[in-house]
Every structure is written in C-alpha cells, then in structure tokens.
Write an enzyme that holds these catalytic residues in place. Structure first.
Site, PDB file in Angstrom:
ATOM      1  N   PRO A 108       0.934  -1.078   0.090  1.00 57.56           N
ATOM      2  CA  PRO A 108       0.233  -0.040  -0.036  1.00 57.56           C
ATOM      3  C   PRO A 108       0.861   1.323  -0.052  1.00 57.56           C
ATOM      4  O   PRO A 108       1.879   1.326   0.883  1.00 57.56           O
ATOM      5  CB  PRO A 108      -0.915  -0.177   1.234  1.00 57.56           C
ATOM      6  CG  PRO A 108       0.026  -0.969   2.286  1.00 57.56           C
ATOM      7  CD  PRO A 108       0.859  -1.960   1.553  1.00 57.56           C
TER       8      PRO A 108
ATOM      9  N   CYS B 129       2.274   3.035   9.769  1.00 53.04           N
ATOM     10  CA  CYS B 129       2.687   4.458   9.363  1.00 53.04           C
ATOM     11  C   CYS B 129       3.404   5.098  10.583  1.00 53.04           C
ATOM     12  O   CYS B 129       2.911   5.316  11.530  1.00 53.04           O
ATOM     13  CB  CYS B 129       1.317   5.252   8.865  1.00 53.04           C
ATOM     14  SG  CYS B 129       1.770   6.686   8.227  1.00 53.04           S
TER      15      CYS B 129
ATOM     16  N   ASN C  23       8.582  -7.302   4.061  1.00 50.65           N
ATOM     17  CA  ASN C  23       8.471  -6.126   3.281  1.00 50.65           C
ATOM     18  C   ASN C  23       9.797  -5.439   3.649  1.00 50.65           C
ATOM     19  O   ASN C  23      10.102  -5.322   4.837  1.00 50.65           O
ATOM     20  CB  ASN C  23       7.037  -5.523   3.510  1.00 50.65           C
ATOM     21  CG  ASN C  23       7.146  -4.097   2.952  1.00 50.65           C
ATOM     22  OD1 ASN C  23       6.801  -3.190   3.712  1.00 50.65           O
ATOM     23  ND2 ASN C  23       7.624  -3.989   1.782  1.00 50.65           N
TER      24      ASN C  23
ATOM     25  N   ARG D 218       8.444   0.490  -3.490  1.00 51.37           N
ATOM     26  CA  ARG D 218       9.002   1.502  -4.277  1.00 51.37           C
ATOM     27  C   ARG D 218       9.523   0.902  -5.380  1.00 51.37           C
ATOM     28  O   ARG D 218       9.605   1.478  -6.257  1.00 51.37           O
ATOM     29  CB  ARG D 218      10.468   2.290  -3.393  1.00 51.37           C
ATOM     30  CG  ARG D 218       9.574   3.301  -2.312  1.00 51.37           C
ATOM     31  CD  ARG D 218      10.682   3.388  -1.491  1.00 51.37           C
ATOM     32  NE  ARG D 218      11.111   2.412  -0.681  1.00 51.37           N
ATOM     33  CZ  ARG D 218      12.458   2.394  -0.253  1.00 51.37           C
ATOM     34  NH1 ARG D 218      13.249   3.446  -0.017  1.00 51.37           N
ATOM     35  NH2 ARG D 218      12.708   1.394   0.595  1.00 51.37           N
TER      36      ARG D 218
HETATM   37  C1  LIG Z   1       5.028   7.122  -1.083  1.00 54.96           C
HETATM   38  C2  LIG Z   1       5.202   6.035  -0.074  1.00 54.96           C
HETATM   39  C3  LIG Z   1       3.658   5.848   0.520  1.00 54.96           C
HETATM   40  C4  LIG Z   1       3.397   4.910   1.354  1.00 54.96           C
HETATM   41  N1  LIG Z   1       2.192   4.769   1.988  1.00 54.96           N
HETATM   42  C5  LIG Z   1       1.896   3.780   2.747  1.00 54.96           C
HETATM   43  C6  LIG Z   1       0.451   3.356   3.061  1.00 54.96           C
HETATM   44  O1  LIG Z   1      -0.353   4.169   2.584  1.00 54.96           O
HETATM   45  N2  LIG Z   1       0.265   2.387   4.057  1.00 54.96           N
HETATM   46  C7  LIG Z   1       1.418   1.723   4.391  1.00 54.96           C
HETATM   47  O2  LIG Z   1       1.133   0.784   5.100  1.00 54.96           O
HETATM   48  N3  LIG Z   1       2.723   1.638   3.987  1.00 54.96           N
HETATM   49  C8  LIG Z   1       2.943   2.857   3.115  1.00 54.96           C
HETATM   50  N4  LIG Z   1       4.144   3.069   2.655  1.00 54.96           N
HETATM   51  C9  LIG Z   1       5.324   2.014   3.089  1.00 54.96           C
HETATM   52  C10 LIG Z   1       5.179   0.849   2.006  1.00 54.96           C
HETATM   53  O3  LIG Z   1       4.120   0.303   2.148  1.00 54.96           O
HETATM   54  C11 LIG Z   1       6.526  -0.078   2.394  1.00 54.96           C
HETATM   55  O4  LIG Z   1       6.182  -0.406   3.705  1.00 54.96           O
HETATM   56  C12 LIG Z   1       7.855   0.662   2.186  1.00 54.96           C
HETATM   57  O5  LIG Z   1       7.809   1.371   1.255  1.00 54.96           O
HETATM   58  C13 LIG Z   1       8.898  -0.370   2.303  1.00 54.96           C
HETATM   59  O6  LIG Z   1       8.692  -1.273   1.306  1.00 54.96           O
HETATM   60  P1  LIG Z   1       9.840  -1.155  -0.162  1.00 54.96           P
HETATM   61  O7  LIG Z   1      11.133  -1.059   0.558  1.00 54.96           O
HETATM   62  O8  LIG Z   1       9.299  -2.020  -1.007  1.00 54.96           O
HETATM   63  O9  LIG Z   1       9.317   0.272  -0.670  1.00 54.96           O
HETATM   64  C14 LIG Z   1       4.577   3.858   1.965  1.00 54.96           C
HETATM   65  C15 LIG Z   1       5.892   4.353   1.350  1.00 54.96           C
HETATM   66  C16 LIG Z   1       6.097   5.223   0.404  1.00 54.96           C
HETATM   67  C17 LIG Z   1       7.351   5.421  -0.235  1.00 54.96           C
END
Ligand SMILES: Cc1cc2nc3c(=O)[nH]c(=O)nc-3n(C[C@H](O)[C@H](O)[C@H](O)COP(=O)(O)O)c2cc1C
Length: 321
Positions: A22, A106, A206, A231
C-alpha cells in the site's frame, strides 16, 4: 528457484505470493491497473484510508475507484477507533474487496500523533480492541501491516505478535524497519525471520526488494510466506513479472521507460485531468524515475506544475531521452 506455495489468507489463497505494498498517492486504480497488466502480482492494496472519514465518504469518492470491479484488492484502514473501523468495513463490504488490512506501521508524526499507525505497536490494548471490532465486522481476509517497534524488550514484541495471532489476523506483514529508521537504513530482514519463528500466522516480508534476486533472497533468508514490494515496483511496474520469469528460467527484456510511461498515462485516462490525478501522477513520476539519474532540469519545473496534461508533456520529454 521456483516460487513457493500460495499465500494462505483464511479460506483463500493468493498466488503468486508477491504483493504490491500500500502506498499513499500511488497505489490508486490506475497504478494497480498498470501493474496488473504486466502480471505477476498476486494481491494489491489501496493506499491507507482514514477510518474516521470512510463511513461518511461520498459514494463517488476517488479513494474507492476500482473497488467493486477489481477483485484482488485489500482495503487498508487507518485509525484506532473500533467503532469507526467496523463501520468502515461495513461501508465497503458491498463493494466486495478481497479483504481488509489494518495499518499498524505508518510512522508519520501527523498519524502517530493520533495514536494511529505505528503508535499502536506500543498500545496492545487498543490494538486488541481494534482487531476484535474488525474480526467481528468481517470474515474476509484480515491482515495487519506492522513495522518494528522502537522501544521495549524483544519479549514485548513477541507477545504483541501473539496478540495479533490470538485476535485472529490471517497474515502479518512486517515492514522491517523502526519508525526512526525511516528509509535511511537497510530493512532488517532478520526481524522478519524472527517474527516468522514466533507465529503460525503467515508472514509477509517487506522492505528493500528492488529486483528478482532480492525477492528470492528475502524468501530464502527469512522463510516468509509472501514478499511485498513498494518502491521497487513503482520504479519497475513489471518487477513482479520479472520475478516470475526468473523463477521459471524465462527471460524477457524489460520494457522501455517511455512505453511504461505511455501505459501509465493510458491507465490514468481522464483521472489525469483531476487535481488528485495530476498530483498522484507527479508522485508516480518521482518514484518511477528513482532508478534514473534525474537532472535538475526535469524536477525543478515539474514541482510547480499542477495540470495533468502539462505534467504528462514534461514526463514524455524526459522519459523518451
Ligand atoms: C510514497 C509512499 C507511500 C506509502 N504509503 C503507505 C500506506 O499508505 N500504507 C502503508 O502501510 N505503508 C505505506 N508506505 C510504506 C510501504 O508500504 C512499504 O512498507 C515501504 O515502502 C517499504 O517497502 P519497499 O522497501 O519495498 O518500498 C508508503 C511508502 C511510500 C514510499
């Protein structure tokens, strides 16, 4: 190495066990459609939706776009009020989402300030109350997305995981960072393995998966039941398919950035003409360009643009380079 078993979520199974994380302002209908088009993603999530606002949100809310049609989308809820959480579920059940996820991760100050998101990691009573309300409101898959707690003995974290299990969650996603980590330090995958060793509930890993090799490594090193990508899949919306290809020994060239951009603009369609769509397209561009050296001449004017077609024109010039 072939991908593992399907992810079991209650009575349902998800295959491939590869999930789109998300992301606020990103995982909207257009982006989900883009990723779904490339294939390989087993399950999607909405961005976090405020449970205080959902029950009274207009039926035409742009936050709901796609629900009712897309069958592979979990709704992510944000908040701590059991009543609001339950009423949000009731409001959305007629749209038949795949299930519901509760945001316990969050770390933004304006969210934790209310006792929501990652603040709940330190409030087991409120977490239990919320989960009871959610579990009563639906028998659809119910998951939580946590990050690592900032304080406390590991035993406290272990008992928090047991609490989640006892309250009937169908899976636990672990974003393997503390709130203070932000994105500054690498995700702590050993913590995913630790959580996996503590619970019978499926664990979704994750953090920092940017390539097919990373996904395989996360499965291998943590023993997780599914991998969630954020990302990395905005930079490469075809990453899930690349992981599947690699697992089956197939090769396929990555699509050119300009083609991905055109596909995204097609998915956005008229949404690009709305202020929300234009703003979200800008956020998409920021993460989509993350693997490229983005020069100042691209970003500086983009920041002040607010109109979707203007943004699209600028992005086309850049990504065609
Ligand atoms: C722009 C952005 C928005 C995000 N919004 C949410 C969100 O709405 N809900 C949530 O649980 N995590 C949110 N996250 C965290 C991501 O879901 C994820 O846990 C985090 O980016 C780590 O994963 P990655 O290294 O694959 O990016 C957000 C991350 C980013 C970069």
């Amino acid at each position: 190495m072939p991908l593992g078993q399907p992810l079991r979520l209650g009575r349902h199974s998800v295959f491939p066990p590869l999930l789109m994380a998300p992301m606020l302002d990103i995982t909207n209908r257009a982006f989900r459609t883009l990723v779904r088009g490339y294939g390989g993603c087993g399950l999607f999530y909405t961005e976090m939706l405020n449970a205080r606002r959902l029950p009274t949100e207009s039926a035409q809310s742009p936050f709901w776009q796609g629900l009712g049609v897309e069958r592979d989308v979990m709704v992510q809820l944000l908040g701590d009020d059991p009543e609001a959480l339950a009423r949000s579920v009731e409001r959305l059940l007629p749209l038949d989402p795949f299930g519901f996820d509760w945001n316990l991760g969050c770390a933004r100050k304006k969210i934790t300030h209310w006792g929501w998101g990652a603040a709940l990691l330190e409030n087991p009573q409120a977490t239990a109350r919320g989960l009871r309300a959610l579990r009563q409101a639906t028998d659809k898959p119910l998951t939580v997305k946590i990050r690592l707690p900032e304080h406390g003995h590991p035993d406290l974290f272990k008992s928090f995981i047991k609490l989640l299990e006892n309250e009937g969650v169908d899976a636990i996603t672990v974003h393997a960072r503390t709130a203070a980590d932000g994105f500054k330090r690498p995700a702590r995958w050993d913590a995913i393995a630790q959580v996996k060793s503590w619970t019978k509930v499926p664990v979704i890993g994750n953090g920092d998966v940017q390539s097919a090799a990373d996904a395989q490594a996360m499965f291998q090193k943590t023993g997780c039941d599914a991998v969630m990508i954020g990302r990395g899949a905005v930079g490469k919306p075809y990453l899930f398919k690349t992981i599947i290809n690699q697992a089956s020994g197939a090769t396929e060239p990555a699509p050119e950035a300009a083609k991905v951009l055109e596909a995204m603009l097609t998915c956005l369609d008229t949404a690009l003409e709305t202020p929300k769509g234009a703003r979200e397209f800008k956020v998409f561009c920021r993460y989509f360009a993350q693997t490229l050296p983005v020069p100042h001449w691209f970003w500086a004017p983009l920041q002040s643009m607010t109109l979707g077609p203007e943004l699209a024109k600028r992005a086309r010039v850049f990504f065609k380079k």
